[in-house]
Scaffold this motif. Structure first.
Motif, PDB file in Angstrom:
ATOM      1  N   UNK A 246       1.397  -1.278   0.105  1.00 58.23           N
ATOM      2  CA  UNK A 246      -0.296   0.038   0.132  1.00 58.23           C
ATOM      3  C   UNK A 246       0.778   1.381   0.058  1.00 58.23           C
ATOM      4  N   UNK A 247       1.124   1.648  -0.998  1.00 57.76           N
ATOM      5  CA  UNK A 247       2.310   3.035  -0.970  1.00 57.76           C
ATOM      6  C   UNK A 247       1.634   3.577  -0.958  1.00 57.76           C
ATOM      7  N   UNK A 248       2.232   5.908  -0.777  1.00 59.88           N
ATOM      8  CA  UNK A 248       1.711   6.466  -0.384  1.00 59.88           C
ATOM      9  C   UNK A 248       1.391   6.881  -2.164  1.00 59.88           C
ATOM     10  N   UNK A 249       0.497   7.440  -1.893  1.00 59.28           N
ATOM     11  CA  UNK A 249      -0.353   8.440  -3.047  1.00 59.28           C
ATOM     12  C   UNK A 249      -0.907   9.561  -2.965  1.00 59.28           C
ATOM     13  N   UNK A 250      -0.745  10.568  -3.594  1.00 56.68           N
ATOM     14  CA  UNK A 250      -1.192  11.821  -3.013  1.00 56.68           C
ATOM     15  C   UNK A 250      -3.298  11.679  -3.286  1.00 56.68           C
ATOM     16  N   UNK A 251      -3.290  11.165  -4.358  1.00 57.03           N
ATOM     17  CA  UNK A 251      -4.789  10.886  -3.827  1.00 57.03           C
ATOM     18  C   UNK A 251      -5.319  10.508  -2.276  1.00 57.03           C
ATOM     19  N   UNK A 252      -4.554   9.106  -1.643  1.00 54.12           N
ATOM     20  CA  UNK A 252      -5.080   8.555  -0.747  1.00 54.12           C
ATOM     21  C   UNK A 252      -4.745   9.827   0.331  1.00 54.12           C
ATOM     22  N   UNK A 253      -3.821  10.510   0.750  1.00 53.08           N
ATOM     23  CA  UNK A 253      -3.447  11.710   0.850  1.00 53.08           C
ATOM     24  C   UNK A 253      -4.426  12.855   0.721  1.00 53.08           C
ATOM     25  N   UNK A 254      -5.270  13.233  -0.313  1.00 51.61           N
ATOM     26  CA  UNK A 254      -6.510  14.266  -0.437  1.00 51.61           C
ATOM     27  C   UNK A 254      -7.469  13.624   0.448  1.00 51.61           C
ATOM     28  N   UNK A 255      -7.915  12.238   0.341  1.00 48.45           N
ATOM     29  CA  UNK A 255      -8.862  11.358   0.505  1.00 48.45           C
ATOM     30  C   UNK A 255      -9.367  12.003   2.312  1.00 48.45           C
ATOM     31  N   UNK A 256      -7.849  11.207   2.659  1.00 48.26           N
ATOM     32  CA  UNK A 256      -7.588  11.822   4.207  1.00 48.26           C
ATOM     33  C   UNK A 256      -7.335  12.334   5.037  1.00 48.26           C
ATOM     34  N   UNK A 257      -7.288  13.827   4.226  1.00 49.19           N
ATOM     35  CA  UNK A 257      -6.971  14.954   4.647  1.00 49.19           C
ATOM     36  C   UNK A 257      -9.032  15.605   4.790  1.00 49.19           C
ATOM     37  N   UNK A 258     -10.032  15.532   4.026  1.00 45.24           N
ATOM     38  CA  UNK A 258     -11.350  15.224   3.747  1.00 45.24           C
ATOM     39  C   UNK A 258     -11.873  14.660   5.756  1.00 45.24           C
ATOM     40  N   UNK A 259     -13.253  15.466   5.462  1.00 43.98           N
ATOM     41  CA  UNK A 259     -13.839  15.169   6.637  1.00 43.98           C
ATOM     42  C   UNK A 259     -13.912  13.908   7.015  1.00 43.98           C
ATOM     43  N   UNK A 260     -14.049  13.523   8.017  1.00 44.37           N
ATOM     44  CA  UNK A 260     -14.567  12.368   8.133  1.00 44.37           C
ATOM     45  C   UNK A 260     -16.138  11.317   7.861  1.00 44.37           C
ATOM     46  N   UNK A 261     -17.236  12.079   7.481  1.00 48.59           N
ATOM     47  CA  UNK A 261     -17.959  11.827   7.365  1.00 48.59           C
ATOM     48  C   UNK A 261     -17.774  11.721   5.827  1.00 48.59           C
ATOM     49  N   UNK A 262     -17.166  12.397   5.286  1.00 47.41           N
ATOM     50  CA  UNK A 262     -17.475  11.847   3.448  1.00 47.41           C
ATOM     51  C   UNK A 262     -16.603  10.574   3.169  1.00 47.41           C
ATOM     52  N   UNK A 263     -18.076  10.246   1.838  1.00 53.91           N
ATOM     53  CA  UNK A 263     -17.661   8.891   1.666  1.00 53.91           C
ATOM     54  C   UNK A 263     -17.095   9.430  -0.067  1.00 53.91           C
ATOM     55  N   UNK A 264     -16.352   8.324  -0.592  1.00 54.96           N
ATOM     56  CA  UNK A 264     -16.007   8.077  -2.157  1.00 54.96           C
ATOM     57  C   UNK A 264     -15.989   7.073  -2.759  1.00 54.96           C
ATOM     58  N   UNK A 265     -16.201   7.598  -3.832  1.00 62.68           N
ATOM     59  CA  UNK A 265     -17.228   5.450  -4.769  1.00 62.68           C
ATOM     60  C   UNK A 265     -15.864   5.828  -6.209  1.00 62.68           C
ATOM     61  N   UNK A 266     -16.032   4.833  -6.770  1.00 59.17           N
ATOM     62  CA  UNK A 266     -14.560   5.332  -8.330  1.00 59.17           C
ATOM     63  C   UNK A 266     -15.311   4.023  -9.194  1.00 59.17           C
ATOM     64  N   UNK A 267     -15.975   4.024 -10.483  1.00 52.90           N
ATOM     65  CA  UNK A 267     -16.382   3.363 -11.497  1.00 52.90           C
ATOM     66  C   UNK A 267     -15.138   3.090 -12.321  1.00 52.90           C
ATOM     67  N   UNK A 268     -14.790   2.084 -13.336  1.00 52.49           N
ATOM     68  CA  UNK A 268     -13.921   2.512 -14.683  1.00 52.49           C
ATOM     69  C   UNK A 268     -13.388   2.003 -13.681  1.00 52.49           C
ATOM     70  N   UNK A 269     -12.126   2.918 -14.490  1.00 55.66           N
ATOM     71  CA  UNK A 269     -10.360   2.891 -14.578  1.00 55.66           C
ATOM     72  C   UNK A 269     -10.575   2.981 -12.839  1.00 55.66           C
ATOM     73  N   UNK A 270     -11.435   3.785 -12.564  1.00 56.66           N
ATOM     74  CA  UNK A 270     -11.023   4.808 -11.277  1.00 56.66           C
ATOM     75  C   UNK A 270     -11.485   3.494  -9.864  1.00 56.66           C
ATOM     76  N   UNK A 271     -11.249   2.946 -10.249  1.00 53.37           N
ATOM     77  CA  UNK A 271     -12.389   1.593  -8.892  1.00 53.37           C
ATOM     78  C   UNK A 271     -11.698   1.497  -8.261  1.00 53.37           C
ATOM     79  N   UNK A 272     -11.851   1.183  -6.822  1.00 55.49           N
ATOM     80  CA  UNK A 272     -11.059   0.551  -5.822  1.00 55.49           C
ATOM     81  C   UNK A 272     -11.833   0.030  -5.371  1.00 55.49           C
ATOM     82  N   UNK A 273     -10.888  -1.759  -5.039  1.00 56.23           N
ATOM     83  CA  UNK A 273     -10.988  -2.904  -4.903  1.00 56.23           C
ATOM     84  C   UNK A 273     -12.084  -2.094  -2.995  1.00 56.23           C
ATOM     85  N   UNK A 274     -12.392  -3.355  -2.648  1.00 61.03           N
ATOM     86  CA  UNK A 274     -13.040  -3.434  -1.738  1.00 61.03           C
ATOM     87  C   UNK A 274     -12.152  -3.286  -0.488  1.00 61.03           C
ATOM     88  N   UNK A 275     -12.400  -3.175   0.980  1.00 62.02           N
ATOM     89  CA  UNK A 275     -11.072  -3.509   2.037  1.00 62.02           C
ATOM     90  C   UNK A 275      -9.940  -2.730   1.795  1.00 62.02           C
TER      91      UNK A 275
END
Length: 312
Positions: A246-275
Motif C-alpha cells: 500500500x504505497x503512499x499516493x496523493x489521492x489517498x492523502x487528499x481523501x484522508x485530509x477530508x472530513x471523516x464523514x465524507x465517503x468516496x466511490x469510484x467506477x471504471x478505471x477509477x474503481x477501488x477494490x473493497x477493503x
C-alpha cells in the motif's frame, strides 16, 4: 440427554451468528455456479490428495512455482506431516470411541463433498441452497479441525500403544515413496524439493517420537509440528513492509485530509477494490467485503436501464 442438551445449547449459542447469516443469504443476489465450472475448478482432483502429506508437491504461489491451473488456497488440505502420521495412528487403532468416530466421519463427509468423484459430479447437478452458490472448498476448514482433533487422539494412542504408531509411520513412508516416484515421473524439480523437505520432516519427527525420553517427548514433537506449520505459513504469507503493498499516493492523502464523514466511490478505471480504504483510514459506502443484496442490486441496475431487474 447430555448429548441432546449439548447440541441444543451449542445451536443456541451459535444462533447469534447463524440467524443473521441465514437472513443475509435470503436477501443476497447469489446465483448457482455453472455446473461444469464447479466440477472442473472447485472440486479437488483425487490425485491432489498427496497434498495432505506434501502441501507444496505442486509448488507454491509465493515462490511462483505453483504449476497447476487451480488456486493453491482453495485446495489446502494439509495439517502437517506429523499431524497426518498421528491422524493415521488414530484411524488404524482398534479402539474407536464415538468421539473418534464422529470426527472421522466428519472428515470423510467433507472429503466426499469436496473431492471430485462420480458421487460429487452427480450431487452438484442439483441447485442445493448455499452449496450451489458457494465454493465447496470452504468446507475444508471443517476438515482441518476434524483432522487436528484426530491428531490429538493419535497422540493418546501413541502413548498407550507405540506399535500402532509404527504401523502408521510405515503407511506414511509408503505414501512418501509413491510421492518420490510421482516426482521423478513428472521430472519436476519443484516436486522433488517438496518431497525432500517432507522426507526430512518425516525422519526427524519419527526419530523424535521413538528415541526422545517420554518426559520431554510431547513438547519436542509439538515444537517440530509448530515449526513445520510455521514454515508453511510464513512461506505462503511473507511479511513485508506495508509500503510495498500500500504505497503512499496523493489521492489517498487528499481523501484522508477530508472530513471523516465524507465517503468516496469510484467506477471504471477509477474503481477501488473493497477493503483497501480501511488500510488508508478513509471511509467508503461499501463497508468491508460488501454482500451484494438483491434489492440494492435491482436499484443499481434500474438506475442504468430504467426498468426493475428481475435477474442478477
Amino acid at each position: 440427554h447430555l448429548l441432546i442438551t449439548g447440541i441444543l445449547g451449542g445451536l443456541g449459542l451459535a444462533a447469534i451468528q447463524i440467524l443473521p447469516v441465514i437472513e443475509l443469504f435470503r436477501s443476497s443476489a447469489r446465483v448457482p455456479h455453472d455446473y461444469q465450472f464447479v466440477i472442473t475448478n472447485m472440486l479437488i482432483p483425487p490425485w491432489q490428495l498427496i497434498k495432505m502429506f506434501v502441501p507444496d508437491f505442486f509448488g507454491n504461489p509465493a515462490t511462483k512455482t505453483y504449476f497447476l491451473e487451480d488456486t493453491y488456497v482453495s485446495n489446502a488440505i494439509s495439517i502437517g506431516l506429523i499431524g497426518a502420521m498421528l491422524t493415521i495412528t488414530t484411524l488404524i487403532s482398534r479402539s474407536l470411541s464415538w468421539h473418534r468416530k464422529f470426527f472421522l466421519w466428519t472428515s470423510v463427509g467433507v472429503l466426499l463433498l469436496t473431492v471430485r468423484t462420480p458421487l460429487t459430479e452427480f450431487f452438484y447437478r442439483f441447485p442445493i441452497p448455499i452449496l450451489s452458490t458457494g465454493s465447496p472448498s470452504r468446507m475444508l476448514s471443517i476438515l482441518a479441525i476434524s483432522l487436528a482433533v484426530l491428531t490429538g487422539f493419535g497422540w493418546d494412542t501413541l502413548s498407550k500403544n507405540p506399535k500402532t504408531f509404527l504401523r502408521a509411520a510405515g503407511i506414511v513412508a509408503l505414501i512418501l515413496i509413491a510421492g518420490w516416484v510421482a516426482a521423478f515421473t513428472l521430472s519436476s524439480p519443484t516436486s522433488e524439493r517438496s518431497m525432500l523437505l517432507a522426507t526430512v520432516v518425516f525422519i526427524v519427527g519419527f526419530l523424535a517420537i521413538i528415541f526422545i525420553p517420554k518426559k520431554i517427548q510431547a513438547p519436542a514433537v509439538t515444537m517440530i509440528l509448530v515449526a513445520e506449520l510455521a514454515f508453511a505459513f510464513l512461506k505462503f504469507n511473507p511479511f513485508v513492509p506495508r509500503t510495498f503493498v500500500f504505497p503512499p499516493h496523493p489521492l489517498w492523502e487528499f481523501l484522508a485530509s477530508r472530513n471523516v464523514t465524507d465517503r468516496f466511490w469510484g467506477y471504471g478505471t477509477a474503481q477501488i477494490l473493497p477493503n483497501i480504504s480501511t488500510i488508508y483510514r478513509v471511509q467508503s459506502p461499501d463497508g468491508i467485503d460488501p454482500l451484494n443484496l438483491k434489492s440494492y442490486n435491482q436499484f443499481i441496475q434500474m438506475s442504468h436501464r430504467g426498468t426493475l431487474a428481475r435477474e442478477f
